[in-house]
Design an enzyme around this catalytic site. Structure first.
Site, PDB file in Angstrom:
ATOM      1  CB  THR A 117      -0.917   0.035   1.123  1.00 21.49           C
ATOM      2  OG1 THR A 117      -1.494   1.282   1.524  1.00 21.49           O
ATOM      3  CG2 THR A 117      -0.055  -0.132   2.443  1.00 21.49           C
ATOM      4  CD  GLU A 177      -3.355   3.480   4.374  1.00 19.91           C
ATOM      5  OE1 GLU A 177      -3.251   3.649   5.602  1.00 19.91           O
ATOM      6  OE2 GLU A 177      -4.510   3.000   3.802  1.00 19.91           O
ATOM      7  CE1 TYR A 219      -3.015  -2.349   6.019  1.00 20.68           C
ATOM      8  CE2 TYR A 219      -3.174  -0.230   5.422  1.00 20.68           C
ATOM      9  CZ  TYR A 219      -3.078  -1.377   4.916  1.00 20.68           C
ATOM     10  OH  TYR A 219      -3.178  -1.454   3.462  1.00 20.68           O
ATOM     11  CB  ALA A 228       3.771   0.027  11.444  1.00 26.14           C
ATOM     12  CE  LYS A 253       0.212  -4.583   2.953  1.00 25.75           C
ATOM     13  NZ  LYS A 253      -0.075  -6.036   2.590  1.00 25.75           N
ATOM     14  CG  ASP A 277      -8.484  13.923  12.101  1.00 27.98           C
ATOM     15  OD1 ASP A 277      -8.794  13.125  11.484  1.00 27.98           O
ATOM     16  OD2 ASP A 277      -7.676  14.862  11.577  1.00 27.98           O
TER      17      ASP A 277
END
Length: 305
Positions: free
Chosen positions: A140, A142, A165, A167, A169, A293
């Site tokens: 990803t 990200e 998440y 991290a 990946k 947020d």
């Protein structure tokens, strides 16, 4: 003779030609399977997870209708790799919902990091070092972190993940690269932008907002709604993966983007307008509810077009 391909995913696994796919109940892997399983070079085998039907019945029905072979399998199951003479693996498998990673980070470590490691180890044991068989790891954008107002992610952008998440990946990406460097495993890594398309999990932004709008429920929007994502249609993503499988230069990382950046609030208002115009003229933007947020929320993603 058709190539054999093992498509790895956190959920199910299905074979493509005989390449295997792990993750057949995800929107990407299910689209990949249904789009390419009629190709003469691929022979599909689906390995669905125990909770596949519970998690996304629409995709299970979609896969069932294609009549693949079904089996239960673990990432570390070398016997299945030998049984089907797998010569390529496409590893989609991942826990991918950022909110869930914030609540249950260990699950993401176990699935995305340890699961990838186990699958790599199984392939190494079956194929041996220096094998010509290919391992394609689907990652990803990200993992790169957050962009400012200008610029794009490139294949050479340093990894800088900000959520459990991303991290997990990034860690999985590192394991794939390590197996290439240490054991000479032929690999490719793809890093895509935000996907959308049919059969996506209802927790994702577009299906969540659409379903809530139709049901006249609140539409939660993080922060000011101006976080930007680069949207990529799932079929286009799968075409890119197919190109990497068959023509990708070994060891290369390929970014896959849609060149389609939109703020989250734009997506939300577009869906409201669609539902209002075509399905239910009583809905309105009054359904939008701005909420606190997300922790570690990246401001902008964009892949170099």
């Amino acid at each position: 003779m058709p190539k054999r391909f093992y498509h790895a995913h956190v959920l199910p696994i299905f074979n493509y030609g005989v390449r295997i796919d792990s993750g057949s109940v995800g929107v990407n892997s299910s689209e990949f399977f249904s789009s390419f399983n009629t190709d003469v070079q691929y022979r599909p085998i689906v390995f669905p997870p125990m909770d596949a039907q519970k998690r996304n019945n629409n995709i299970v029905m979609k896969l069932t209708n294609t009549n693949p072979m079904n089996e239960r399998i673990k990432f570390s199951d070398c016997k299945k790799l030998k049984k089907y003479e797998i010569d390529a693996v496409v590893h989609f498998a991942a826990e991918s919902h950022v909110d869930n990673s914030i609540k249950r980070p260990l699950t993401f470590t176990e699935t995305n990091v340890m699961g990838t490691h186990a699958l790599l180890e199984a392939c190494k044991q079956v194929w041996g070092e220096g094998s010509p068989n290919k391992f394609v790891h689907v990652s990803t954008d990200e993992v790169f972190g957050s962009l400012g107002d200008e610029g794009f992610f490139m294949e050479t952008t340093p990894l800088c993940p900000h959520s459990p998440y991303s991290a997990s990946k990034a860690s999985a990406d590192m394991f794939v690269q390590a197996f290439a460097d240490t054991y000479k495993m032929p690999i490719n890594i793809t890093r895509c932008s935000n996907n959308y398309g049919p059969y996506q999990f209802p927790e994702k932004l577009i299906p969540l907002i659409f379903n809530n709008t139709c049901a006249h429920k609140n539409l939660p929007v993080y922060g000011d709604g101006m976080n930007i994502r680069d949207w990529l249609y799932v079929k286009d993503h799968c075409k890119a993966i197919d190109m990497v499988i068959n023509a990708g230069r070994l060891g290369e990382v390929y970014n896959v983007g849609g060149h389609n950046e939109r703020p989250n609030i734009f997506i939300v208002k577009t869906i409201i307008d669609y539902v209002k115009t075509r399905l239910d003229d009583t809905v309105s933007e009054e359904l939008i509810k701005y909420v606190a947020d997300r922790k570690g929320h990246d401001r902008r993603y964009g892949i170099d077009p």
